[in-house]
Design an enzyme around this catalytic site. Structure first.
Site, short mmCIF file in Angstrom:
data_model
loop_
_atom_site.label_atom_id
_atom_site.label_comp_id
_atom_site.label_asym_id
_atom_site.label_seq_id
_atom_site.Cartn_x
_atom_site.Cartn_y
_atom_site.Cartn_z
N SER A 123 -12.89 -2.94 2.28
CA SER A 123 -12.57 -3.31 3.65
C SER A 123 -13.07 -4.70 4.02
O SER A 123 -12.57 -5.67 3.49
CB SER A 123 -13.01 -2.24 4.64
N HIS A 148 -7.88 -1.77 3.89
CA HIS A 148 -7.29 -0.79 4.80
C HIS A 148 -7.36 -1.34 6.22
O HIS A 148 -7.88 -2.42 6.46
CB HIS A 148 -7.98 0.58 4.69
#
Length: 227
Positions: A123, A148
């Protein structure tokens, strides 16, 4: 206000708390002893690496960690604005605002910033990995990279929740645009790919444009090659 994160913030906090409990942030940090004409000096390993213009991001990303990283970047620029800075990333992600603070500082300072993934860049960790200077982003061969969408928690009245949801969508769009600019992907493609956790190995991250090369081994010094 919405608490917006770009990654496993709960997991990151557990990692950091565990490190404190085990003394990793204190007494167990390795020390390096250097001897000179003035005698011996002791450095913790991270301070010694900083002398070589190496910053190690080895935890979840929160405001405290971001402050330390930003301070090191600005310090190294003041020391020599022409020499590259190296950030080694092994991070599960964390706070969006903290990560964007690091990102903006990386783009603001004059030196090129080389990023290297060691272990995992998930991330916001992957976001910062991709944000290094083009051509100077790398990964070790067995590292894992994950992108994500940001997550956030909202509470309060219905109108407050709507406002917070809109803010999360703005942040998501901003992150997608930045990641697209660094990877060469279309913004819509990045949105589709980050709809759910998308894990990549080093080769897949190379093909996606998050990194530019995979480091297998350091090249041998010229003297060793000759012998």
């Amino acid at each position: 206000m919405a608490n917006i994160n770009f990654g496993f913030e709960h997991h990151a906090r557990k990692l950091y708390s565990g490190a404190i409990e085990q003394g990793i942030t204190g007494s167990l940090v390795p020390m390096v002893i250097e001897t000179s004409g003035r005698g011996e000096r002791a450095f913790d390993i991270f301070s010694r690496l900083l002398r070589e213009r190496i910053i190690f991001l080895g935890s979840g990303i929160d405001e405290h960690v971001a402050g330390l990283i930003m301070a090191q970047l600005i310090f190294l620029e003041s020391e020599d604005p022409e020499r590259d800075i190296y950030i080694y990333v092994n991070s599960p992600g964390g706070s969006v605002s903290a990560g964007l603070g690091i990102y903006d500082t990386m783009q603001y300072i004059r030196p090129d910033v080389s990023t290297v993934c060691v272990g995992m860049a998930a991330s916001m960790g992957a976001f910062l990995l991709a944000s290094g200077t083009k051509g100077k982003r790398a990964s070790l061969p067995h590292s894992r990279i994950m992108i994500h969408q940001p997550s956030g928690g909202a509470q309060g009245q219905e109108s407050d929740i709507i406002i917070q949801a809109r803010e999360i969508e703005k942040i998501r769009r901003l992150l997608e645009e930045i990641l697209a600019s660094h990877t060469g992907k279309d913004v819509q493609q990045v949105r589709e790919d980050s709809e759910r956790d998308r894990w990549m190995n080093a080769q897949e991250a190379l093909e996606y444009g998050i990194i530019d090369q995979i480091f297998e081994k350091r090249p041998k010094p010229d003297k060793e090659k000759e012998s």
